[in-house]
Design a protein around this motif. Sequence first.
Motif, PDB file in Angstrom:
ATOM      1  N   PRO A   1      -0.114   7.141   9.834  1.00 40.67           N
ATOM      2  CA  PRO A   1       1.201   6.501   9.722  1.00 40.67           C
ATOM      3  C   PRO A   1       2.224   7.401   9.026  1.00 40.67           C
ATOM      4  CG  PRO A   1      -0.252   5.676   8.026  1.00 40.67           C
ATOM      5  CD  PRO A   1      -1.098   6.558   8.903  1.00 40.67           C
ATOM      6  N   ASP A   2       3.490   7.077   9.244  1.00 38.52           N
ATOM      7  CA  ASP A   2       4.582   7.767   8.547  1.00 38.52           C
ATOM      8  C   ASP A   2       4.943   7.049   7.249  1.00 38.52           C
ATOM      9  OD1 ASP A   2       4.987   9.691  10.647  1.00 38.52           O
ATOM     10  OD2 ASP A   2       5.956   8.105  11.792  1.00 38.52           O
ATOM     11  N   VAL A   3       4.765   5.718   7.259  1.00 37.00           N
ATOM     12  CA  VAL A   3       5.148   4.886   6.111  1.00 37.00           C
ATOM     13  C   VAL A   3       4.036   3.889   5.818  1.00 37.00           C
ATOM     14  CG1 VAL A   3       6.830   3.264   5.170  1.00 37.00           C
ATOM     15  CG2 VAL A   3       7.600   5.071   6.720  1.00 37.00           C
ATOM     16  N   ILE A   4       3.704   3.735   4.536  1.00 41.79           N
ATOM     17  CA  ILE A   4       2.756   2.709   4.094  1.00 41.79           C
ATOM     18  C   ILE A   4       3.489   1.772   3.149  1.00 41.79           C
ATOM     19  CG2 ILE A   4       0.646   2.249   2.791  1.00 41.79           C
ATOM     20  CD1 ILE A   4      -0.407   4.938   3.663  1.00 41.79           C
ATOM     21  N   LEU A   5       3.433   0.467   3.443  1.00 36.82           N
ATOM     22  CA  LEU A   5       4.040  -0.536   2.579  1.00 36.82           C
ATOM     23  C   LEU A   5       2.950  -1.188   1.738  1.00 36.82           C
ATOM     24  CD1 LEU A   5       6.476  -2.266   5.120  1.00 36.82           C
ATOM     25  CD2 LEU A   5       6.922  -0.314   3.622  1.00 36.82           C
ATOM     26  N   VAL A   6       3.068  -1.087   0.435  1.00 33.03           N
ATOM     27  CA  VAL A   6       2.110  -1.705  -0.488  1.00 33.03           C
ATOM     28  C   VAL A   6       2.812  -2.888  -1.143  1.00 33.03           C
ATOM     29  CG1 VAL A   6       0.623  -1.363  -2.487  1.00 33.03           C
ATOM     30  CG2 VAL A   6       1.042   0.540  -0.909  1.00 33.03           C
ATOM     31  N   ILE A   7       2.308  -4.084  -0.888  1.00 30.11           N
ATOM     32  CA  ILE A   7       2.977  -5.292  -1.349  1.00 30.11           C
ATOM     33  C   ILE A   7       2.296  -5.845  -2.592  1.00 30.11           C
ATOM     34  CG2 ILE A   7       3.678  -7.641  -0.709  1.00 30.11           C
ATOM     35  CD1 ILE A   7       3.703  -6.729   2.202  1.00 30.11           C
ATOM     36  N   ALA A   8       3.039  -5.824  -3.699  1.00 35.84           N
ATOM     37  CA  ALA A   8       2.611  -6.463  -4.957  1.00 35.84           C
ATOM     38  C   ALA A   8       1.238  -6.004  -5.421  1.00 35.84           C
ATOM     39  CB  ALA A   8       2.656  -7.982  -4.812  1.00 35.84           C
ATOM     40  N   HIS A   9       0.986  -4.685  -5.388  1.00 36.18           N
ATOM     41  CA  HIS A   9      -0.320  -4.173  -5.840  1.00 36.18           C
ATOM     42  C   HIS A   9      -0.081  -2.803  -6.481  1.00 36.18           C
ATOM     43  CE1 HIS A   9      -4.537  -3.491  -6.152  1.00 36.18           C
ATOM     44  NE2 HIS A   9      -4.863  -4.488  -5.346  1.00 36.18           N
ATOM     45  N   GLU A  10       0.211  -2.819  -7.774  1.00 35.98           N
ATOM     46  CA  GLU A  10       0.596  -1.611  -8.498  1.00 35.98           C
ATOM     47  C   GLU A  10      -0.508  -0.557  -8.497  1.00 35.98           C
ATOM     48  OE1 GLU A  10       2.963   0.986 -10.369  1.00 35.98           O
ATOM     49  OE2 GLU A  10       3.636  -1.046  -9.902  1.00 35.98           O
ATOM     50  N   ARG A  11      -1.756  -0.983  -8.749  1.00 31.70           N
ATOM     51  CA  ARG A  11      -2.858  -0.015  -8.822  1.00 31.70           C
ATOM     52  C   ARG A  11      -3.111   0.640  -7.475  1.00 31.70           C
ATOM     53  NH1 ARG A  11      -8.140  -0.213  -7.985  1.00 31.70           N
ATOM     54  NH2 ARG A  11      -8.178  -2.486  -7.755  1.00 31.70           N
ATOM     55  N   LEU A  12      -3.070  -0.151  -6.398  1.00 29.07           N
ATOM     56  CA  LEU A  12      -3.271   0.426  -5.063  1.00 29.07           C
ATOM     57  C   LEU A  12      -2.172   1.427  -4.742  1.00 29.07           C
ATOM     58  CD1 LEU A  12      -4.716   0.549  -2.333  1.00 29.07           C
ATOM     59  CD2 LEU A  12      -3.362  -1.430  -1.609  1.00 29.07           C
ATOM     60  N   TYR A  13      -0.964   1.091  -5.091  1.00 30.37           N
ATOM     61  CA  TYR A  13       0.169   2.004  -4.872  1.00 30.37           C
ATOM     62  C   TYR A  13      -0.061   3.328  -5.601  1.00 30.37           C
ATOM     63  CZ  TYR A  13       4.896   3.909  -5.419  1.00 30.37           C
ATOM     64  OH  TYR A  13       5.989   4.738  -5.446  1.00 30.37           O
ATOM     65  N   SER A  14      -0.502   3.244  -6.842  1.00 28.38           N
ATOM     66  CA  SER A  14      -0.753   4.455  -7.637  1.00 28.38           C
ATOM     67  C   SER A  14      -1.921   5.255  -7.060  1.00 28.38           C
ATOM     68  CB  SER A  14      -1.050   4.070  -9.091  1.00 28.38           C
ATOM     69  OG  SER A  14      -1.359   5.200  -9.874  1.00 28.38           O
ATOM     70  N   ASP A  15      -2.998   4.568  -6.652  1.00 26.66           N
ATOM     71  CA  ASP A  15      -4.155   5.254  -6.083  1.00 26.66           C
ATOM     72  C   ASP A  15      -3.797   5.978  -4.789  1.00 26.66           C
ATOM     73  OD1 ASP A  15      -5.703   4.364  -8.154  1.00 26.66           O
ATOM     74  OD2 ASP A  15      -6.624   2.705  -7.038  1.00 26.66           O
ATOM     75  N   LEU A  16      -3.008   5.319  -3.934  1.00 27.20           N
ATOM     76  CA  LEU A  16      -2.617   5.941  -2.665  1.00 27.20           C
ATOM     77  C   LEU A  16      -1.735   7.164  -2.898  1.00 27.20           C
ATOM     78  CD1 LEU A  16      -1.900   2.793  -0.454  1.00 27.20           C
ATOM     79  CD2 LEU A  16      -3.812   4.390  -0.229  1.00 27.20           C
ATOM     80  N   LEU A  17      -0.855   7.064  -3.876  1.00 31.27           N
ATOM     81  CA  LEU A  17      -0.020   8.224  -4.194  1.00 31.27           C
ATOM     82  C   LEU A  17      -0.876   9.406  -4.625  1.00 31.27           C
ATOM     83  CD1 LEU A  17       3.079   6.832  -6.161  1.00 31.27           C
ATOM     84  CD2 LEU A  17       3.061   7.888  -3.887  1.00 31.27           C
ATOM     85  N   ASN A  18      -1.864   9.141  -5.486  1.00 34.20           N
ATOM     86  CA  ASN A  18      -2.716  10.219  -5.980  1.00 34.20           C
ATOM     87  C   ASN A  18      -3.640  10.768  -4.903  1.00 34.20           C
ATOM     88  OD1 ASN A  18      -1.651   9.979  -8.573  1.00 34.20           O
ATOM     89  ND2 ASN A  18      -3.146   8.426  -9.168  1.00 34.20           N
ATOM     90  N   THR A  19      -4.145   9.875  -4.026  1.00 33.80           N
ATOM     91  CA  THR A  19      -5.112  10.290  -3.007  1.00 33.80           C
ATOM     92  C   THR A  19      -4.443  10.946  -1.810  1.00 33.80           C
ATOM     93  OG1 THR A  19      -6.570   8.465  -3.642  1.00 33.80           O
ATOM     94  CG2 THR A  19      -6.991   9.510  -1.508  1.00 33.80           C
ATOM     95  N   LEU A  20      -3.338  10.372  -1.350  1.00 34.72           N
ATOM     96  CA  LEU A  20      -2.738  10.798  -0.086  1.00 34.72           C
ATOM     97  C   LEU A  20      -1.439  11.577  -0.238  1.00 34.72           C
ATOM     98  CD1 LEU A  20      -3.218   7.424   1.844  1.00 34.72           C
ATOM     99  CD2 LEU A  20      -4.729   9.404   1.855  1.00 34.72           C
ATOM    100  N   GLY A  21      -0.853  11.550  -1.434  1.00 38.47           N
ATOM    101  CA  GLY A  21       0.445  12.198  -1.633  1.00 38.47           C
ATOM    102  C   GLY A  21       0.463  13.666  -1.239  1.00 38.47           C
ATOM    103  N   LYS A  22      -0.592  14.404  -1.605  1.00 38.49           N
ATOM    104  CA  LYS A  22      -0.649  15.831  -1.287  1.00 38.49           C
ATOM    105  C   LYS A  22      -1.294  16.093   0.076  1.00 38.49           C
ATOM    106  CE  LYS A  22      -0.924  17.155  -6.167  1.00 38.49           C
ATOM    107  NZ  LYS A  22      -1.729  17.853  -7.211  1.00 38.49           N
ATOM    108  N   LYS A  23      -2.155  15.185   0.491  1.00 38.53           N
ATOM    109  CA  LYS A  23      -2.885  15.376   1.751  1.00 38.53           C
ATOM    110  C   LYS A  23      -1.971  15.197   2.959  1.00 38.53           C
ATOM    111  CE  LYS A  23      -6.970  13.620   4.204  1.00 38.53           C
ATOM    112  NZ  LYS A  23      -8.080  12.641   4.160  1.00 38.53           N
TER     113      LYS A  23
ATOM    114  N   GLY B   1       7.727 -17.487  -2.736  1.00 37.88           N
ATOM    115  CA  GLY B   1       7.030 -18.612  -2.128  1.00 37.88           C
ATOM    116  C   GLY B   1       5.674 -18.281  -1.543  1.00 37.88           C
ATOM    117  N   VAL B   2       5.327 -16.983  -1.467  1.00 32.95           N
ATOM    118  CA  VAL B   2       4.036 -16.578  -0.921  1.00 32.95           C
ATOM    119  C   VAL B   2       2.945 -16.799  -1.968  1.00 32.95           C
ATOM    120  CG1 VAL B   2       2.670 -14.646  -0.058  1.00 32.95           C
ATOM    121  CG2 VAL B   2       5.053 -14.899   0.636  1.00 32.95           C
ATOM    122  N   VAL B   3       1.853 -17.440  -1.570  1.00 36.31           N
ATOM    123  CA  VAL B   3       0.734 -17.679  -2.480  1.00 36.31           C
ATOM    124  C   VAL B   3      -0.527 -17.024  -1.922  1.00 36.31           C
ATOM    125  CG1 VAL B   3       1.670 -19.843  -3.351  1.00 36.31           C
ATOM    126  CG2 VAL B   3       0.184 -19.872  -1.350  1.00 36.31           C
TER     127      VAL B   3
END
Length: 203
Positions: free
Chosen positions: A119-141, A155-157
């Motif tokens: 993908p060109d864009v990844i949307l991470v919704i309301a998950h701070e740790r996943l966002y940080s992990d993806l940046l560290n894992t895929l940011g340079k790759k 309103g989303v539960v």
Amino acid sequence: ILYNYAARLGEVVTYVDLDIGQGSITLPGMISAIPVERPFDIEEGFGMSAPISFFYGDITPSQNPKLYTRQVQNLANAVKRRHELNKNAAASGVIVNTMGWVDGQGYVLLCDAIDAFEPDVILVIAHERLYSDLLNTLGKKHKNLQIVKMPKSGGVVTRDSTARRKAQSNRIKEYFYGKTGDLCPHSTLIPFHNFKVFKTNVG
């Protein structure tokens, strides 16, 4: 929401569902892709468009992660082949819905899916740790990959396990009986000696 916006703009985006627990296109236990030619209809679903589907056979990839990864790669290859034959669909792009399991082995499977679909864009919704992990894992790759953190819509539960099981049961019933219950499935008995059972090389 994203593929509805695309359809209203006249695009034919390909929607890919990798969440075998819910099966928004076909059944739980399968991964699928479908061209979205018009906005999603609450009554008719995705309409009569022919999906590309691969069978996994369980509602959690933890039972056989190697098979899940193989089927995700097979689906990605099938989508790419379809786009080679349909330039309009290729130009419209792909929207991929992944599963909610993002810890441990689930995170590894998520990264494998990202490698498969590129993908060109990844949307991470309301998950701070996943966002940080993806940046560290895929940011340079992946140099051109954008990873965007988004808040959860108002309103989303989060559904509990009971709600998810009920949704799975409803999807299976809808698949066989139709959205309005107008289909009449029936069973056919076939002697066991007429079957041939094969084991794949992914164990």
